[in-house]
Design an enzyme around this catalytic site. Structure first.
Site, PDB file in Angstrom:
ATOM      1  N   ARG A   1       2.221  -6.164   5.504  1.00  0.00           N
ATOM      2  CA  ARG A   1       1.432  -6.546   4.331  1.00  0.00           C
ATOM      3  C   ARG A   1       2.316  -6.589   3.087  1.00  0.00           C
ATOM      4  NH1 ARG A   1      -2.549  -1.390   4.467  1.00  0.00           N
ATOM      5  NH2 ARG A   1      -2.492  -1.115   6.727  1.00  0.00           N
TER       6      ARG A   1
ATOM      7  N   ASP B   1       1.503  -5.932  -1.206  1.00  0.00           N
ATOM      8  CA  ASP B   1       0.453  -5.476  -2.115  1.00  0.00           C
ATOM      9  C   ASP B   1       0.086  -6.526  -3.164  1.00  0.00           C
ATOM     10  OD1 ASP B   1      -0.031  -3.007  -1.063  1.00  0.00           O
ATOM     11  OD2 ASP B   1       1.496  -2.001  -2.274  1.00  0.00           O
TER      12      ASP B   1
ATOM     13  N   TYR C   1      14.167  -7.007   0.967  1.00  0.00           N
ATOM     14  CA  TYR C   1      13.360  -7.110  -0.251  1.00  0.00           C
ATOM     15  C   TYR C   1      14.293  -7.288  -1.444  1.00  0.00           C
ATOM     16  CZ  TYR C   1       8.962  -5.541   1.886  1.00  0.00           C
ATOM     17  OH  TYR C   1       7.815  -5.453   2.639  1.00  0.00           O
TER      18      TYR C   1
ATOM     19  N   ARG D   1       9.562  -0.057  -4.303  1.00  0.00           N
ATOM     20  CA  ARG D   1       9.175   0.130  -5.704  1.00  0.00           C
ATOM     21  C   ARG D   1       9.477   1.551  -6.204  1.00  0.00           C
ATOM     22  NH1 ARG D   1       3.136  -1.872  -5.637  1.00  0.00           N
ATOM     23  NH2 ARG D   1       3.194  -0.958  -7.722  1.00  0.00           N
TER      24      ARG D   1
END
Lengths: 247, 247
Positions: free
Chosen positions: A51, A53, A111, A198
């Site tokens: 997934r 966010d 990422y 993050r």
């Protein structure tokens, strides 16, 4: 049945994340709606590498689904892009082996996180970076990032509201570079925990500001305690960049 | 009274253009709302170098207003940016002579138009370019652009619903370049008529596709007839780039 693998990009700004949720606009919902329409009402489920966010973007998310249609990859791509909303784009399509699974077969993910570290906001890319107008010591951030490379228990760098037990992950590569698009933090690993990128970025920013030193990052990692790491940085700077499979 | 000149940028995507309109979100409305609040309810009017349409962006729009406050330029900039919405940004502030006027004193304006001429849409910049996935002959477009440089009656390149009588304008410079951000058409002139840049771009695209030749552009200019020029290209590729004044 044919198994179809797609590499897709999406602008996460106007989605409530990737995964289906009742009464919310999500990437999965919009994609499945198009597929179901193409299949004359037969519900088609898609499976992603993982997934993302709300507010998080993807340059190279990977999904798969099964279809009775025997279209060529270019036909799939054209048919899907003609019907998908403008903030989702199918970049490439491949007909794959029936055993391929977009989530279980992942061997590596990348990422990237974009920080707009200028005095003035850039109104045009405001949804695609974290605007941070204060001084950052990039050399210190790089030093701190080094501590996180390799195989570790990343419990301190995982949102506390998660069910996952095994929090050992390997970060193969990490880099921080100043570019025209801002400071780019790139991380490649065998998998990432919930909010892990993050929280790493938020912690590195605290190092860059001089609010914590490199040693405290090492200590945070050893502590296996979310409270020891830094803040979770905002979602809009984060891009799922690339997903790799063995083949 | 102090006259304040600001260079501002805005993302036109979520605005119904620059100019105040009842019950619409516009750049002017949002900017004046902030100023009026700063001035404890006394309405402050701003004046721009010119309007921009719905969906059109600005990198360097210029506005001015009058205020009794004797703030320093940096204080103005900080105070305004703290309160303006995220899609408007004040880039610089200058305290100017009482006679300065952001519209009447313009000597030169630059517009840039971005065409994303790739097979695949770029979801992240989709609001900031015109997605045109078909082949374009840039050399031919450049040749056609040459005919439009200099001083001409641009009636053919002006939306028909306009009150302006004098349609003679001078284009000082024009260029077409392929860049990382797509094909960029840059035009500098002493002023531009309503939709002029978008009609020029639309006409050049028809040349690039081979739908019309260079001679037909020359003829369109001479005809002084809107029907002889090409289609108006979409607003979202257009940026008011720079406004110059004498001083």
């Amino acid at each position: 049945m044919n198994r179809i693998k797609c590499i897709i990009s999406y602008d996460g700004t106007l989605f409530n994340g990737y995964q289906v949720q009742p009464n919310q606009r999500t990437v999965q919902t919009d994609f499945e709606k198009v597929l179901t329409k193409m299949h004359k009402g037969i519900p088609i489920r898609i499976h992603a590498s993982g997934r993302t966010d709300t507010g998080v973007h993807a340059v190279g998310q990977v999904i798969h689904f099964d279809s009775e249609y025997a279209l060529q990859p270019e036909q799939w791509k054209r048919a899907l892009n003609a019907q998908l909303p403008k903030d989702i784009n199918v970049r490439s399509v491949e007909i794959v082996d029936d055993h391929f699974h977009s989530r279980f077969d992942v061997v590596r993910k990348e990422y990237r996180y974009f920080i707009w570290n200028e005095k003035d906001e850039n109104v045009f890319s405001r949804n695609h970076h974290y605007f941070f107008p204060f001084d950052l010591n990039i050399a210190k951030m790089q030093e701190a990032l080094e501590c996180l490379l390799g195989t570790h228990d990343f419990s301190s760098f995982c949102a506390s509201n998660t069910d996952i037990k095994d929090k050992v992950r390997t970060i193969y590569k990490g880099s921080i570079n100043k570019t025209d698009q801002g400071i780019v933090i790139a991380l490649e690993g065998n998998g990432f925990l919930y909010n892990m990128v993050r929280i790493i970025v938020g912690t590195l920013i605290e190092v860059g500001q001089g609010k914590r030193d490199v040693k405290s990052v090492k200590n945070a990692l050893l502590a296996r305690d979310r409270a020891k790491a830094g803040k979770t940085s905002p979602p809009n700077g984060l891009f799922l960049w690339k997903v790799d499979y063995n083949n």
